[in-house]
Design an enzyme around this catalytic site. Structure first.
Site, PDB file in Angstrom:
ATOM      1  N   ASP A   8       3.613   2.293 -10.807  1.00  0.00           N
ATOM      2  CA  ASP A   8       4.506   1.524  -9.936  1.00  0.00           C
ATOM      3  C   ASP A   8       5.048   0.358 -10.764  1.00  0.00           C
ATOM      4  O   ASP A   8       4.685   0.183 -11.937  1.00  0.00           O
ATOM      5  CB  ASP A   8       3.725   1.041  -8.699  1.00  0.00           C
ATOM      6  CG  ASP A   8       4.631   0.746  -7.496  1.00  0.00           C
ATOM      7  OD1 ASP A   8       5.865   0.743  -7.649  1.00  0.00           O
ATOM      8  OD2 ASP A   8       4.086   0.509  -6.398  1.00  0.00           O
ATOM      9  N   GLU A  10       5.848  -3.135  -9.301  1.00  0.00           N
ATOM     10  CA  GLU A  10       5.585  -4.513  -8.849  1.00  0.00           C
ATOM     11  C   GLU A  10       4.371  -5.145  -9.527  1.00  0.00           C
ATOM     12  O   GLU A  10       4.288  -6.366  -9.624  1.00  0.00           O
ATOM     13  CB  GLU A  10       5.399  -4.551  -7.326  1.00  0.00           C
ATOM     14  CG  GLU A  10       6.676  -4.353  -6.531  1.00  0.00           C
ATOM     15  CD  GLU A  10       7.018  -2.884  -6.284  1.00  0.00           C
ATOM     16  OE1 GLU A  10       6.340  -2.002  -6.854  1.00  0.00           O
ATOM     17  OE2 GLU A  10       7.964  -2.625  -5.522  1.00  0.00           O
ATOM     18  N   HIS A  60       7.845   4.284  -8.404  1.00  0.00           N
ATOM     19  CA  HIS A  60       8.545   3.119  -7.863  1.00  0.00           C
ATOM     20  C   HIS A  60       9.958   3.453  -7.386  1.00  0.00           C
ATOM     21  O   HIS A  60      10.728   4.095  -8.114  1.00  0.00           O
ATOM     22  CB  HIS A  60       8.641   2.018  -8.918  1.00  0.00           C
ATOM     23  CG  HIS A  60       9.471   0.849  -8.463  1.00  0.00           C
ATOM     24  ND1 HIS A  60       9.039  -0.036  -7.496  1.00  0.00           N
ATOM     25  CD2 HIS A  60      10.727   0.452  -8.812  1.00  0.00           C
ATOM     26  CE1 HIS A  60       9.992  -0.948  -7.287  1.00  0.00           C
ATOM     27  NE2 HIS A  60      11.019  -0.667  -8.061  1.00  0.00           N
ATOM     28  N   HIS A 104       0.144  -3.011  -6.758  1.00  0.00           N
ATOM     29  CA  HIS A 104       0.217  -4.306  -6.072  1.00  0.00           C
ATOM     30  C   HIS A 104      -0.594  -4.236  -4.797  1.00  0.00           C
ATOM     31  O   HIS A 104      -0.885  -3.134  -4.294  1.00  0.00           O
ATOM     32  CB  HIS A 104       1.673  -4.639  -5.748  1.00  0.00           C
ATOM     33  CG  HIS A 104       2.323  -3.506  -5.020  1.00  0.00           C
ATOM     34  ND1 HIS A 104       2.161  -3.308  -3.672  1.00  0.00           N
ATOM     35  CD2 HIS A 104       3.063  -2.465  -5.469  1.00  0.00           C
ATOM     36  CE1 HIS A 104       2.790  -2.191  -3.330  1.00  0.00           C
ATOM     37  NE2 HIS A 104       3.345  -1.653  -4.394  1.00  0.00           N
ATOM     38  N   HIS A 116       3.309  -5.318  -0.508  1.00  0.00           N
ATOM     39  CA  HIS A 116       3.956  -4.484   0.518  1.00  0.00           C
ATOM     40  C   HIS A 116       3.183  -3.175   0.591  1.00  0.00           C
ATOM     41  O   HIS A 116       2.318  -2.920  -0.258  1.00  0.00           O
ATOM     42  CB  HIS A 116       5.439  -4.218   0.189  1.00  0.00           C
ATOM     43  CG  HIS A 116       5.646  -3.345  -1.005  1.00  0.00           C
ATOM     44  ND1 HIS A 116       5.610  -3.826  -2.290  1.00  0.00           N
ATOM     45  CD2 HIS A 116       5.851  -2.009  -1.123  1.00  0.00           C
ATOM     46  CE1 HIS A 116       5.815  -2.831  -3.139  1.00  0.00           C
ATOM     47  NE2 HIS A 116       5.960  -1.706  -2.457  1.00  0.00           N
ATOM     48  N   GLU A 135      -1.370   0.514  -0.674  1.00  0.00           N
ATOM     49  CA  GLU A 135      -1.041   1.736  -1.416  1.00  0.00           C
ATOM     50  C   GLU A 135      -2.243   2.263  -2.206  1.00  0.00           C
ATOM     51  O   GLU A 135      -2.393   3.472  -2.394  1.00  0.00           O
ATOM     52  CB  GLU A 135       0.159   1.485  -2.338  1.00  0.00           C
ATOM     53  CG  GLU A 135       1.441   1.324  -1.543  1.00  0.00           C
ATOM     54  CD  GLU A 135       2.644   0.899  -2.374  1.00  0.00           C
ATOM     55  OE1 GLU A 135       2.634   1.048  -3.603  1.00  0.00           O
ATOM     56  OE2 GLU A 135       3.612   0.395  -1.776  1.00  0.00           O
TER      57      GLU A 135
HETATM   58 ZN   LIG Z   1       4.499   0.019  -4.437  1.00  0.00          ZN
END
Ligand SMILES: [Zn+2]
Length: 273
Positions: A8, A10, A60, A104, A116, A135
């Site tokens: 990902d 972030e 992502h 993240h 998020h 996640e």
């Molecule tokens: Zn993510």
């Protein structure tokens, strides 16, 4: 031994806001290079630790961030979206361990860079079996159902803590610490990559230390959406129940079915405001 790596953006060192993470962002072209190099460090670490095959899944946004030519030559690349298993597509192909890079914390975590959960414009909080799930948990559940333990998670300090609370024995590498949602103190990229390579090698070498992460069945999903409109459309999915103004629920014996229902809920919710 085949190792799966989900990457990902972030949680990559130095990345702090949408200038980095949005395709139209001014620093995006630079940020995707940071992402590729952290991915490469994890690939090399997996080989150092005994992997004979590595598959990397771009996780992502539209999932086309990793430039194929810049990726480690010995890794296979999965890119593009939508994919059946989204951020963990590929883990179902006989992988013995999974690694998350650039991850993240879940939506609603303090001092967590760009926190998020899957779809930031729709999901306020996701709970599985009554506990908030970011996640890391959601994707680790898919990996577990496919027979692959999550042996390493790299990202910011908050996701490292989230991962350790969830998966006993997991190796974590914090490449930055959130000073808020849109600010962080980061390691130099070279230091971040060295730590990721070392962490991945250690994690793959000792993969038997980590148990498969599985949600107890039946698996109960609850999704708090941002607006009641989002719940209005999400409850159209067969089997989804409306349990609150903004909240929908779905329960099934099989976690992969729950995961797919979650993605259907979020995809639909993301179409309205
Ligand atoms: Zn993510």
């Amino acid at each position: 031994m085949k190792v799966f790596i989900s990457v990902d953006l972030e949680g990559i060192g130095g990345v702090v806001n949408r200038r980095h993470t949005a395709e139209e962002g001014k620093e995006y072209e630079y940020a995707r290079r940071l992402m590729i190099e952290e991915a490469n460090a994890a690939v090399q670490g997996a080989f150092d630790g005994g992997a004979t095959e590595v598959v990397v899944n771009d996780s992502h946004g539209e999932m086309g961030n990793l430039l194929p030519e810049m990726l480690h030559q010995e890794a296979m690349l999965i890119s593009g979206s939508p994919k059946p298993l989204s951020m963990v597509e590929g883990v179902q192909t006989g992988c013995q361990a999974a690694i998350f890079v650039g991850y993240h914390a879940g939506a609603g975590t303090a001092a967590a860079v760009l926190d998020h959960t899957y779809v930031s414009r729709a999901a306020h909080q996701i709970r599985i079996n009554g506990r908030p799930a970011g996640e890391t948990a959601i994707n680790a559940g898919v990996c577990g159902a496919c027979g692959a333990p999550v042996v390493m998670v790299a990202g910011d300090k908050a996701v490292a803590e989230e991962a350790r609370a969830l998966i006993p024995g997991v190796v974590t590498v914090a490449v930055k610490e959130g000073l808020g949602r849109l600010a962080a103190i980061s390691l130099h990229p070279e230091k971040a990559r060295a730590a990721i390579r070392q962490g991945a090698a250690e994690a793959v070498r000792n993969l038997q230390r980590v148990a498969l992460f599985k949600f107890t069945s039946p698996v109960a999903l609850e999704v708090d959406l941002l607006y009641t409109t989002m719940a209005d459309v999400a409850e159209l999915v067969p089997g989804v129940r409306r349990i609150g103004g903004r909240t929908v629920a779905f329960t099934h014996e099989d976690y992969i079915t729950v995961f797919k229902a979650m993605r259907a809920i979020l995809a639909l919710a993301g179409t309205v405001v």
